[in-house]
Design an enzyme around this catalytic site. Structure first.
Site, PDB file in Angstrom:
ATOM      1  N   ASN A  11       3.053   8.318  12.264  1.00  0.00           N
ATOM      2  CA  ASN A  11       4.071   8.123  11.909  1.00  0.00           C
ATOM      3  C   ASN A  11       5.037   8.032  10.484  1.00  0.00           C
ATOM      4  O   ASN A  11       4.108   7.365   9.702  1.00  0.00           O
ATOM      5  CB  ASN A  11       4.471   6.377  12.153  1.00  0.00           C
ATOM      6  N   LYS A  13       6.895   8.826   8.908  1.00  0.00           N
ATOM      7  CA  LYS A  13       8.291   7.892   7.895  1.00  0.00           C
ATOM      8  C   LYS A  13       9.318   9.015   7.552  1.00  0.00           C
ATOM      9  O   LYS A  13       9.283  10.274   7.140  1.00  0.00           O
ATOM     10  CB  LYS A  13       7.840   6.399   7.297  1.00  0.00           C
ATOM     11  N   HIS A 101      11.311   0.871  16.290  1.00  0.00           N
ATOM     12  CA  HIS A 101      10.517   0.644  15.484  1.00  0.00           C
ATOM     13  C   HIS A 101      11.222  -0.793  14.584  1.00  0.00           C
ATOM     14  O   HIS A 101      12.238  -0.652  13.924  1.00  0.00           O
ATOM     15  CB  HIS A 101      10.269   2.018  13.799  1.00  0.00           C
ATOM     16  N   GLU A 103      11.153  -1.242  11.081  1.00  0.00           N
ATOM     17  CA  GLU A 103      12.280  -0.673   9.825  1.00  0.00           C
ATOM     18  C   GLU A 103      13.665  -0.561  10.314  1.00  0.00           C
ATOM     19  O   GLU A 103      14.303  -0.307   8.888  1.00  0.00           O
ATOM     20  CB  GLU A 103      11.094   0.077   9.002  1.00  0.00           C
ATOM     21  N   GLU A 170       2.558  -3.677  17.594  1.00  0.00           N
ATOM     22  CA  GLU A 170       2.849  -3.770  15.578  1.00  0.00           C
ATOM     23  C   GLU A 170       3.361  -5.307  15.047  1.00  0.00           C
ATOM     24  O   GLU A 170       4.145  -5.454  15.025  1.00  0.00           O
ATOM     25  CB  GLU A 170       3.928  -2.332  14.837  1.00  0.00           C
ATOM     26  N   GLY A 176       1.982  -1.619   6.720  1.00  0.00           N
ATOM     27  CA  GLY A 176       2.044  -1.269   5.513  1.00  0.00           C
ATOM     28  C   GLY A 176       1.445  -2.450   4.519  1.00  0.00           C
ATOM     29  O   GLY A 176       1.253  -2.146   3.237  1.00  0.00           O
ATOM     30  N   SER A 214      -1.455  -1.112   9.360  1.00  0.00           N
ATOM     31  CA  SER A 214      -2.301  -1.469   8.526  1.00  0.00           C
ATOM     32  C   SER A 214      -3.550  -0.133   9.612  1.00  0.00           C
ATOM     33  O   SER A 214      -5.165  -0.923   8.700  1.00  0.00           O
ATOM     34  CB  SER A 214      -2.732  -1.529   8.111  1.00  0.00           C
ATOM     35  N   GLY A 235       0.677   4.723  10.711  1.00  0.00           N
ATOM     36  CA  GLY A 235       1.879   4.737   9.321  1.00  0.00           C
ATOM     37  C   GLY A 235       1.182   5.555   8.033  1.00  0.00           C
ATOM     38  O   GLY A 235       0.827   6.780   8.260  1.00  0.00           O
ATOM     39  N   GLY A 236       1.296   4.936   7.423  1.00  0.00           N
ATOM     40  CA  GLY A 236       1.047   4.929   5.797  1.00  0.00           C
ATOM     41  C   GLY A 236      -0.538   6.019   5.799  1.00  0.00           C
ATOM     42  O   GLY A 236      -0.702   7.568   5.046  1.00  0.00           O
TER      43      GLY A 236
HETATM   44  P1  PGA Z   1       0.986   1.693   8.763  1.00  0.00           P
HETATM   45  O1  PGA Z   1       2.591   1.852   9.054  1.00  0.00           O
HETATM   46  O2  PGA Z   1       0.395   2.048   9.021  1.00  0.00           O
HETATM   47  O3  PGA Z   1       1.418   2.037   7.445  1.00  0.00           O
HETATM   48  O4  PGA Z   1       1.018  -0.342   8.747  1.00  0.00           O
HETATM   49  C1  PGA Z   1       2.844   1.641  10.965  1.00  0.00           C
HETATM   50  C2  PGA Z   1       3.914   1.972  11.248  1.00  0.00           C
HETATM   51  O5  PGA Z   1       5.098   1.892  10.617  1.00  0.00           O
HETATM   52  O6  PGA Z   1       4.660   2.097  12.249  1.00  0.00           O
END
Ligand code: PGA
Length: 253
Positions: A11, A13, A101, A103, A170, A176, A214, A235-236
């Site tokens: 992802n 983002k 998601h 966010e 999640e 994050g 994470s 994500g990251g």
């Molecule tokens: P993260 O994000 O791996 O940076 O924690 C996961 C996500 O938001 O799908």
């Protein structure tokens, strides 16, 4: 580790431009060699919608699928300034879309809206990566299971094409932050999600459920010991080809 197909979903983002194709290229090269070992996994990269068509036209291997990160609930076109519909995503080459998601939930997306979006995506034959997860406060209050049950029940219609839906668990507090759930908690939560889904939708088979929050090249070895986890939403770490590749390598170590 079971023999079931595993998913490594990136992802990105709000990240990336045309030069970011080099990330996909490197993952693709790795994948061509690594997949020869007959590991059963699938890579999906959910990138910004502005890049899907460009990446799609440059990609030579079909081993990687592209996805988007959200869509409007109206499936085709209409007076919705700034929005992108599921049919538009499909036309530029997306095969999947992330929906629900946290966010986006935190910006006001409700379960009812997510339900409409899932319906729209499925109507255009997009695979749905449907995110659920509790907040820190809900966890503290012991509400994790009821939150997850509600999120599922309120967003997926009974008559949906359920085999096109992948659930991503999640926990909001893990996204994050570098924090991850305990192994024992994850085992309980994954069993709960799978059983609950089967019960609500009266399906014969268990759904595919990913873990997200994470995930990195170090902690993935711990997650690989939990057979109920069918893959990851990353994500990251998916914004770096090296980290993403190391996650896959270390998962199978
Ligand atoms: P993260 O994000 O791996 O940076 O924690 C996961 C996500 O938001 O799908």
């Amino acid at each position: 580790m079971t023999n079931k197909l595993k998913y490594f979903v990136g992802n990105w983002k709000m990240f990336g431009d045309f030069t970011s194709f080099k990330i996909i290229y490197k993952i693709s090269q790795f994948n061509t060699n690594f997949s020869k070992f007959q590991r059963k996994y699938k890579i999906i990269l959910c990138v910004p919608s502005t890049l899907i068509y460009f990446f799609e036209s440059k990609m030579q291997s079909r081993l990687i699928s592209l996805g988007a990160q959200n869509c409007h609930h109206h499936p085709s076109s209409g007076p919705f300034t700034g929005s992108i519909s599921s049919s538009m995503l499909k036309k530029v080459g997306a095969e999947y879309v992330i929906l629900g998601h946290s966010e986006n939930r935190s910006e006001g997306e409700t379960s009812l809206l997510i339900k409409k979006k899932i319906k729209s995506a499925l109507s255009r034959n997009l695979g749905v990566i449907f995110c659920i997860g509790e907040t820190q406060q809900e966890k503290k209050r012991g509400k994790t299971f009821s939150v997850l049950r509600n999120q599922i029940k309120k967003s997926i219609e009974k008559k949906s094409r359920l085999n096109k839906i992948i659930i991503a668990y999640e926990p909001v507090w893990a996204i994050g932050t570098g924090k991850v759930p305990k192994i024992d908690d994850l085992k309980k939560i994954f069993s709960f999600i799978k059983k609950e889904f089967k019960k609500i939708y009266k399906t014969k088979s268990l759904p595919t459920v990913l873990y997200g929050g994470s995930v990195n090249e170090v902690n993935v070895s711990m997650f690989s010991q939990i057979s109920q986890i069918d893959g990851f939403l990353i994500g990251g770490a998916s914004q770096s080809s090296k980290k993403f590749i190391d996650i896959i390598k270390n998962y199978y170590k």
